[in-house]
Design a protein around this motif. Sequence first.
Motif, PDB file in Angstrom:
ATOM      1  N   UNK A   1       5.567  -3.643  31.978  1.00  0.00           N
ATOM      2  CA  UNK A   1       4.687  -4.726  32.389  1.00  0.00           C
ATOM      3  C   UNK A   1       3.340  -4.179  32.857  1.00  0.00           C
ATOM      4  N   UNK A   2       3.438  -3.146  33.676  1.00  0.00           N
ATOM      5  CA  UNK A   2       2.205  -2.585  34.225  1.00  0.00           C
ATOM      6  C   UNK A   2       1.355  -1.922  33.138  1.00  0.00           C
ATOM      7  N   UNK A   3       1.994  -1.241  32.184  1.00  0.00           N
ATOM      8  CA  UNK A   3       1.246  -0.597  31.117  1.00  0.00           C
ATOM      9  C   UNK A   3       0.588  -1.633  30.196  1.00  0.00           C
ATOM     10  N   UNK A   4       1.259  -2.778  30.018  1.00  0.00           N
ATOM     11  CA  UNK A   4       0.684  -3.838  29.197  1.00  0.00           C
ATOM     12  C   UNK A   4      -0.581  -4.390  29.850  1.00  0.00           C
ATOM     13  N   UNK A   5      -0.537  -4.544  31.179  1.00  0.00           N
ATOM     14  CA  UNK A   5      -1.718  -5.025  31.902  1.00  0.00           C
ATOM     15  C   UNK A   5      -2.864  -4.030  31.811  1.00  0.00           C
ATOM     16  N   UNK A   6      -2.552  -2.744  31.881  1.00  0.00           N
ATOM     17  CA  UNK A   6      -3.615  -1.742  31.802  1.00  0.00           C
ATOM     18  C   UNK A   6      -4.231  -1.711  30.406  1.00  0.00           C
TER      19      UNK A   6
ATOM     20  N   UNK B   1      -6.466  -4.823  30.230  1.00  0.00           N
ATOM     21  CA  UNK B   1      -7.697  -4.663  31.009  1.00  0.00           C
ATOM     22  C   UNK B   1      -8.634  -3.655  30.335  1.00  0.00           C
ATOM     23  N   UNK B   2      -8.057  -2.618  29.710  1.00  0.00           N
ATOM     24  CA  UNK B   2      -8.888  -1.653  28.988  1.00  0.00           C
ATOM     25  C   UNK B   2      -9.546  -2.320  27.787  1.00  0.00           C
ATOM     26  N   UNK B   3      -8.819  -3.175  27.108  1.00  0.00           N
ATOM     27  CA  UNK B   3      -9.376  -3.899  25.962  1.00  0.00           C
ATOM     28  C   UNK B   3     -10.477  -4.858  26.427  1.00  0.00           C
ATOM     29  N   UNK B   4     -10.268  -5.536  27.564  1.00  0.00           N
ATOM     30  CA  UNK B   4     -11.294  -6.425  28.113  1.00  0.00           C
ATOM     31  C   UNK B   4     -12.550  -5.653  28.491  1.00  0.00           C
ATOM     32  N   UNK B   5     -12.374  -4.466  29.076  1.00  0.00           N
ATOM     33  CA  UNK B   5     -13.531  -3.641  29.428  1.00  0.00           C
ATOM     34  C   UNK B   5     -14.293  -3.213  28.182  1.00  0.00           C
ATOM     35  N   UNK B   6     -13.562  -2.887  27.120  1.00  0.00           N
ATOM     36  CA  UNK B   6     -14.207  -2.493  25.874  1.00  0.00           C
ATOM     37  C   UNK B   6     -14.994  -3.656  25.281  1.00  0.00           C
ATOM     38  N   UNK B   7     -14.422  -4.844  25.318  1.00  0.00           N
ATOM     39  CA  UNK B   7     -15.117  -6.025  24.792  1.00  0.00           C
ATOM     40  C   UNK B   7     -16.341  -6.339  25.632  1.00  0.00           C
TER      41      UNK B   7
END
Length: 108
Positions: free
Chosen positions: A1-6, A9-15
């Motif tokens: 669960x935690x890795x999915x959130x990271x 969030x990494x994908x959101x930061x990239x976008x």
Amino acid sequence: MESRLSVESEKNNEIKTKMGFLLIFYFSWTIKELWLIDYIYSFGEIISPLLEAFVKGFIWIVPTWLYIKYYLHTYPFDYLVMNLYIVKEKKSPIPVKQTGQIVEDQHC
């Protein structure tokens, strides 16, 4: 669960980074085309094309170079594959034997 959130969030930061890059590019290009172009053409026929090329390069090349270097953490020449066909030593385009006879290309 935690890795999915990271990962999300990494994908959101990239976008967000790419959208910010595009917005800054669009804003700077708009300023160049609407206001700066009149100022550039006031320098005359000889200087204005040089200034326009400099501004265009500054708006297009420098941000892309910085994005590749600092965000992607890659050397821009390697990323853009600009160093692939650089010849480091002078070679004959036709393979030659020690006797001086031309050798047929083995790769075809």
